[in-house]
Design an enzyme around this catalytic site. Structure first.
Site, PDB file in Angstrom:
ATOM      1  N   GLU A  36      12.286   4.370  19.151  1.00 43.92           N
ATOM      2  CA  GLU A  36      10.896   4.603  19.542  1.00 43.92           C
ATOM      3  C   GLU A  36      10.364   3.476  20.409  1.00 43.92           C
ATOM      4  O   GLU A  36      10.744   2.316  20.253  1.00 43.92           O
ATOM      5  CB  GLU A  36      10.012   4.714  18.291  1.00 43.92           C
ATOM      6  CG  GLU A  36      10.233   5.966  17.489  1.00 43.92           C
ATOM      7  CD  GLU A  36       9.332   6.010  16.263  1.00 43.92           C
ATOM      8  OE1 GLU A  36       8.106   6.068  16.451  1.00 43.92           O
ATOM      9  OE2 GLU A  36       9.855   5.974  15.137  1.00 43.92           O
ATOM     10  N   ASN A  94       0.811  -1.217   0.000  1.00 44.53           N
ATOM     11  CA  ASN A  94       0.000   0.000   0.000  1.00 44.53           C
ATOM     12  C   ASN A  94       0.843   1.266   0.000  1.00 44.53           C
ATOM     13  O   ASN A  94       0.603   2.193  -0.779  1.00 44.53           O
ATOM     14  CB  ASN A  94      -0.919  -0.004   1.225  1.00 44.53           C
ATOM     15  CG  ASN A  94      -2.191  -0.797   1.004  1.00 44.53           C
ATOM     16  OD1 ASN A  94      -3.107  -0.347   0.329  1.00 44.53           O
ATOM     17  ND2 ASN A  94      -2.239  -1.998   1.558  1.00 44.53           N
ATOM     18  N   HIS A  96       7.316  10.650  13.726  1.00 46.93           N
ATOM     19  CA  HIS A  96       6.399   9.575  13.344  1.00 46.93           C
ATOM     20  C   HIS A  96       5.013  10.130  13.011  1.00 46.93           C
ATOM     21  O   HIS A  96       3.988   9.683  13.540  1.00 46.93           O
ATOM     22  CB  HIS A  96       6.287   8.539  14.462  1.00 46.93           C
ATOM     23  CG  HIS A  96       5.857   7.180  13.959  1.00 46.93           C
ATOM     24  ND1 HIS A  96       6.451   6.014  14.368  1.00 46.93           N
ATOM     25  CD2 HIS A  96       4.877   6.809  13.091  1.00 46.93           C
ATOM     26  CE1 HIS A  96       5.854   4.978  13.771  1.00 46.93           C
ATOM     27  NE2 HIS A  96       4.893   5.447  12.994  1.00 46.93           N
ATOM     28  N   ALA A 118       8.705   4.099   7.355  1.00 44.91           N
ATOM     29  CA  ALA A 118       8.120   2.784   7.651  1.00 44.91           C
ATOM     30  C   ALA A 118       8.265   2.454   9.136  1.00 44.91           C
ATOM     31  O   ALA A 118       7.441   2.882   9.955  1.00 44.91           O
ATOM     32  CB  ALA A 118       8.764   1.732   6.768  1.00 44.91           C
ATOM     33  N   ARG A 119       9.324   1.757   9.506  1.00 45.74           N
ATOM     34  CA  ARG A 119       9.549   1.389  10.900  1.00 45.74           C
ATOM     35  C   ARG A 119      11.010   1.639  11.266  1.00 45.74           C
ATOM     36  O   ARG A 119      11.923   1.258  10.541  1.00 45.74           O
ATOM     37  CB  ARG A 119       9.200  -0.083  11.137  1.00 45.74           C
ATOM     38  CG  ARG A 119       7.690  -0.354  11.156  1.00 45.74           C
ATOM     39  CD  ARG A 119       7.021   0.300  12.354  1.00 45.74           C
ATOM     40  NE  ARG A 119       5.591   0.051  12.425  1.00 45.74           N
ATOM     41  CZ  ARG A 119       4.657   0.928  12.071  1.00 45.74           C
ATOM     42  NH1 ARG A 119       5.011   2.102  11.561  1.00 45.74           N
ATOM     43  NH2 ARG A 119       3.381   0.638  12.205  1.00 45.74           N
TER      44      ARG A 119
END
Length: 316
Positions: free
Chosen positions: A256, A149, A288, A226-227
């Site tokens: 995080e 996505n 974020h 993303a992460r």
């Protein structure tokens, strides 16, 4: 059906479920243990990232039929434990993919044109034109790791920039008219700009490390919406210092917490690599918020409502 909401989301989520006959309760401050004590009463849970939905939580959720995560990923949920209990999982990557794509493109253009630094200098009374000469995106090869996505939404935003968009994904046949799928070797060979669009998994954990970075044939720009745990910050800083990475735009960070809500609770304990990262002119940092727009808040909630009603609306 009784649904427990563990995070405050767009009001349409509760309003629309209520209108369809769901009973909605809210618990935004109780501890994980306090929630576990009552979760057996509920058929559904709606959560963002307040705490991990682990095996002990799912064991206590004796009547649970579904979990709706108002966000893109499911890494805060024990997927194996949920599957063992036949709990249906819903996430909403469709809800914030456009916001993430726009943020990512904005970071690229801002960093390429030194907008943040130039703005700061002008406000300090400095008029340094040559110091702020930018570079152009036109003609570069933009590589995406992960083409779901988020990757597809970002590639769509690149239309009109005269770039060569390529993507790498562990799944076969994900390419579309906006990007050509390539293997890692071709990615390493061609990339000028690298953009991450992967979930956190054991495969992507610490994926961007010194060994991986050094496989690229050219110095490149790096962007991650993303992460954070996919990147070894110490290795990223070393590559920025050496010039292997020309600049970085990071909306997510290795340090995080699970909730993504707080990073600076103990700033004195921040690793040296992160302290260096914060001082670099060729690094752009945001907290974020790539998927955190007015519009995405509504879209995320609507996506979860639609998925819950499609699966369970006829059971009321």
């Amino acid at each position: 059906m009784k649904v427990l909401h563990l995070d405050n989301n767009h009001p349409l989520l509760i309003e629309q479920l209520q209108a369809e006959g769901f009973q909605n309760d809210e618990n935004y401050k109780g501890s994980k243990e306090e929630v576990e004590a009552i979760i057996g009463q509920y058929d559904g849970v709606i959560v963002r990232s307040r705490f991990k939905i682990d095996a002990s939580f799912l064991e206590a959720a004796t009547n649970l039929k579904f979990i709706g995560r108002v966000g893109a990923g499911l890494e805060s949920i024990d997927l194996d434990a949920a599957a063992a209990k036949n709990v249906t999982l819903f996430s909403a990557p469709e809800g914030n993919r456009n916001a993430v794509a726009e943020h990512n493109l904005g970071m690229i253009l801002s960093l390429f044109n030194k907008l943040n630094r130039a703005d700061k200098q002008v406000k300090e009374g400095k008029w340094l034109r040559e110091d702020n000469r930018g570079v152009e995106l036109d003609g570069l090869t933009v590589g995406m790791i992960g083409y779901g996505n988020m990757g597809k939404a970002f590639a769509k935003k690149l239309r009109g920039f005269n770039v060569e968009p390529i993507c790498y994904d562990i799944k076969d046949d994900v390419e579309d008219s906006n990007a050509e799928q390539v293997d890692l070797e071709e990615l390493f060979e061609k990339v000028d700009v690298l953009s991450m669009h992967t979930p956190w998994t054991p495969l992507t954990n610490k994926m961007i490390n010194a060994e991986f970075i050094n496989k690229f044939k050219k110095p490149f720009w790096f962007f991650n919406t993303a992460r954070g745990k996919s990147v070894v910050t110490e290795d990223l800083v070393a590559a920025l210092k050496s010039g292997k990475i020309l600049g970085a735009g990071l909306d997510v960070l290795e340090y995080e917490k699970l909730s993504f809500e707080e990073l600076f609770d103990k700033p004195s304990t921040m690793p040296q690599a992160f302290q260096e990262l914060m001082q670099m002119d060729n690094v752009l940092l945001t907290p974020h918020v790539a998927g955190w727009t007015v519009e995405s808040k509504e879209k995320l909630a609507q996506t979860i409502v639609d998925k819950v009603l499609k699966e369970f609306g006829n059971q009321l």
